[in-house]
Scaffold this motif. Structure first.
Motif, PDB file in Angstrom:
ATOM      1  N   LYS A   1       0.831  -1.208   0.000  1.00 44.07           N
ATOM      2  CA  LYS A   1       0.000   0.000   0.000  1.00 44.07           C
ATOM      3  C   LYS A   1       0.865   1.258   0.000  1.00 44.07           C
ATOM      4  CE  LYS A   1      -4.172  -1.825   2.256  1.00 44.07           C
ATOM      5  NZ  LYS A   1      -4.984  -1.809   3.504  1.00 44.07           N
ATOM      6  N   SER A   2       1.971   1.215   0.738  1.00 41.67           N
ATOM      7  CA  SER A   2       2.865   2.380   0.772  1.00 41.67           C
ATOM      8  C   SER A   2       3.490   2.655  -0.588  1.00 41.67           C
ATOM      9  CB  SER A   2       3.958   2.176   1.821  1.00 41.67           C
ATOM     10  OG  SER A   2       4.897   1.186   1.402  1.00 41.67           O
ATOM     11  N   ARG A   3       3.540   1.619  -1.428  1.00 40.67           N
ATOM     12  CA  ARG A   3       4.066   1.767  -2.783  1.00 40.67           C
ATOM     13  C   ARG A   3       2.992   2.149  -3.790  1.00 40.67           C
ATOM     14  NH1 ARG A   3       7.944  -3.637  -3.171  1.00 40.67           N
ATOM     15  NH2 ARG A   3       9.543  -2.958  -1.675  1.00 40.67           N
ATOM     16  N   GLY A   4       1.777   2.321  -3.304  1.00 41.66           N
ATOM     17  CA  GLY A   4       0.699   2.765  -4.176  1.00 41.66           C
ATOM     18  C   GLY A   4      -0.186   1.670  -4.721  1.00 41.66           C
ATOM     19  N   ALA A   5      -0.075   0.435  -4.223  1.00 40.16           N
ATOM     20  CA  ALA A   5      -0.904  -0.665  -4.719  1.00 40.16           C
ATOM     21  C   ALA A   5      -2.371  -0.417  -4.386  1.00 40.16           C
ATOM     22  CB  ALA A   5      -0.440  -1.978  -4.107  1.00 40.16           C
ATOM     23  N   LYS A   6      -3.225  -0.533  -5.388  1.00 41.05           N
ATOM     24  CA  LYS A   6      -4.655  -0.281  -5.215  1.00 41.05           C
ATOM     25  C   LYS A   6      -5.468  -1.561  -5.091  1.00 41.05           C
ATOM     26  CE  LYS A   6      -3.835   4.117  -5.967  1.00 41.05           C
ATOM     27  NZ  LYS A   6      -3.829   5.083  -4.837  1.00 41.05           N
ATOM     28  N   ILE A   7      -4.834  -2.708  -5.290  1.00 41.87           N
ATOM     29  CA  ILE A   7      -5.580  -3.952  -5.358  1.00 41.87           C
ATOM     30  C   ILE A   7      -6.303  -4.279  -4.061  1.00 41.87           C
ATOM     31  CG2 ILE A   7      -3.567  -5.391  -4.721  1.00 41.87           C
ATOM     32  CD1 ILE A   7      -4.727  -7.512  -6.659  1.00 41.87           C
ATOM     33  N   PHE A   8      -5.736  -3.915  -2.938  1.00 35.42           N
ATOM     34  CA  PHE A   8      -6.345  -4.282  -1.653  1.00 35.42           C
ATOM     35  C   PHE A   8      -7.635  -3.513  -1.412  1.00 35.42           C
ATOM     36  CE2 PHE A   8      -1.729  -4.744  -1.484  1.00 35.42           C
ATOM     37  CZ  PHE A   8      -1.649  -6.119  -1.275  1.00 35.42           C
ATOM     38  N   LYS A   9      -7.667  -2.250  -1.827  1.00 39.79           N
ATOM     39  CA  LYS A   9      -8.900  -1.472  -1.725  1.00 39.79           C
ATOM     40  C   LYS A   9      -9.968  -2.040  -2.652  1.00 39.79           C
ATOM     41  CE  LYS A   9     -10.706   3.243  -2.043  1.00 39.79           C
ATOM     42  NZ  LYS A   9     -10.365   4.669  -2.307  1.00 39.79           N
ATOM     43  N   ARG A  10      -9.558  -2.406  -3.878  1.00 40.27           N
ATOM     44  CA  ARG A  10     -10.514  -2.979  -4.827  1.00 40.27           C
ATOM     45  C   ARG A  10     -11.069  -4.305  -4.322  1.00 40.27           C
ATOM     46  NH1 ARG A  10      -6.570  -1.420  -8.710  1.00 40.27           N
ATOM     47  NH2 ARG A  10      -5.966  -3.603  -9.013  1.00 40.27           N
ATOM     48  N   LEU A  11     -10.210  -5.113  -3.707  1.00 39.01           N
ATOM     49  CA  LEU A  11     -10.673  -6.393  -3.190  1.00 39.01           C
ATOM     50  C   LEU A  11     -11.643  -6.199  -2.026  1.00 39.01           C
ATOM     51  CD1 LEU A  11      -7.466  -8.620  -3.346  1.00 39.01           C
ATOM     52  CD2 LEU A  11      -9.495  -8.739  -4.790  1.00 39.01           C
ATOM     53  N   GLY A  12     -11.417  -5.179  -1.216  1.00 43.33           N
ATOM     54  CA  GLY A  12     -12.352  -4.878  -0.137  1.00 43.33           C
ATOM     55  C   GLY A  12     -13.731  -4.552  -0.692  1.00 43.33           C
TER      56      GLY A  12
END
Length: 360
Positions: free
Chosen positions: A151-162
């Motif tokens: 997330k600190s590197r800007g990954a958006k996948i975790f928000k999308r998975l939520g």
């Protein structure tokens, strides 16, 4: 250096232990496709048959310092378990100096064709013709630390998975993750679905030969500590949404066979299942998920490391070797010409023929 040739089934307990010890020296070697147990499982599934299964054991002063398994024919050798085998390498002591051509001679063939050999192993990799990368998820400090770093590197996948999770639960019911499912019925369902997908897309059905099914079931039944095929499922409400079958070794889980049901495609159940597996891994001491090759968006989003692999061949001077060199040369010339999509046909044809060779 001496090279001893034995069948995988004839490896001594001491050789298997030594092989495992060498794997433990390098996390790249710990991939389950580089395990002695993989070679043994493949030999069981394909025996008796028209091919030989051999392990070249490199010895110095009687001590085993390297291992390379291969499936051998009259003239050529292929990786054990191809086209299912995602990695090849000589599992050996760090910095070991060896001559790959002498290994091929010892195997009794003219040529060894490889598909995904570790690029970090220079003595073998210098024979590579095509290079690509596999994507990895390393979890040295557990899942929570990994997700925070991504997330600190800007990954958006975790928000999308939520968001996908909430939508799935609102529309279909609660999500249920199962690790190490014992269900043979679900395993057979996965195989049938993968087989159907391959046929629909005009690709070779890797589950057509009986040996491939026998091998998968054998790996699924494995009672070897820290080795075997692991079945994972994701249910939505009472319905099965996604199935994964991955191969594990002591510290590495290697992504293998995955599918999901079209009904639930809108919320990416297969990707959610990957996230659940990553969370589960630290509970059993696994520190790497190998997502394999392929430039898929979810792999780019999850991965925090990569690993180079090469395809090519190693051979002794002979017409069999020169024919392979000519095939690679023709593909290189075609790709350099302004032929549009046709420029890739020679390389694709060679790869497809390699799959057919591996299966039959």
């Amino acid at each position: 250096m001496n090279i001893e040739i034995v069948r995988p089934q004839d490896l001594t307990p001491e050789d298997i232990a030594r092989w495992a010890d060498l794997q433990a020296l390098d996390l790249s070697f710990e991939n389950p496709f580089l395990s002695p147990y993989w070679a043994q499982a493949v030999e069981r599934a394909q025996s008796p048959g028209k091919y030989g299964f051999k392990v070249a054991i490199l010895r110095e002063g009687g001590r085993a310092v390297g291992f390379l398994p291969a499936r051998t024919g009259a003239l050529t050798a292929l990786p054990v378990g191809a086209p299912f085998c995602d990695y090849q390498a000589v599992v050996c002591e760090p910095g070991l100096d060896f001559d790959p051509v002498e290994i091929i001679r010892a195997l009794g063939v003219h040529r060894f064709d490889f598909t995904s050999l570790l690029a970090s192993q220079e003595p073998m990799a210098r024979f590579g013709k095509d290079a690509t990368e596999t994507r990895l998820v390393d979890l040295p400090n557990g899942y929570a630390a990994y997700e925070a770093e991504q997330k600190s590197r800007g990954a958006k996948i975790f928000k999308r998975l939520g968001t996908s999770r909430r939508n799935a639960e609102r529309n279909f019911g609660p999500l249920r993750f199962t690790a190490m499912s014992p269900s043979v019925e679900i395993l057979d369902q996965l195989i049938a679905m993968k087989s159907g997908q391959l046929k629909e897309t005009g690709k070779s059905d890797i589950f057509g030969p009986q040996w491939s099914n026998s091998m998968v079931h054998d790996l699924f039944r494995s009672e070897i500590p820290d080795f075997g095929a692991c079945l994972f499922t994701l249910h939505v409400g009472d319905e099965l949404a996604a199935i994964h079958l991955h191969l594990r070794n002591r510290r590495v889980l290697s992504g293998w066979l995955i599918t999901h049901f079209e009904k639930f495609q809108s919320f990416s159940p297969g990707v959610i299942l990957f996230q659940e597996i990553l969370r589960w891994m630290e509970t059993v001491g696994l520190t790497r998920l190998d997502l394999g090759a392929g430039d898929y968006q979810f792999k780019r989003a999850f991965a925090n490391a990569t690993q180079g692999v090469v395809s090519g061949s190693i051979g002794v001077p002979s017409p069999v070797t020169w024919m392979r060199e000519a095939a690679y040369g023709a593909a290189t010339i075609a790709e350099a010409l302004p032929l549009g999509r046709f420029s890739h046909y020679p390389a694709r044809a060679r790869r497809r023929l390699d799959v057919i060779r591996s299966l039959h």
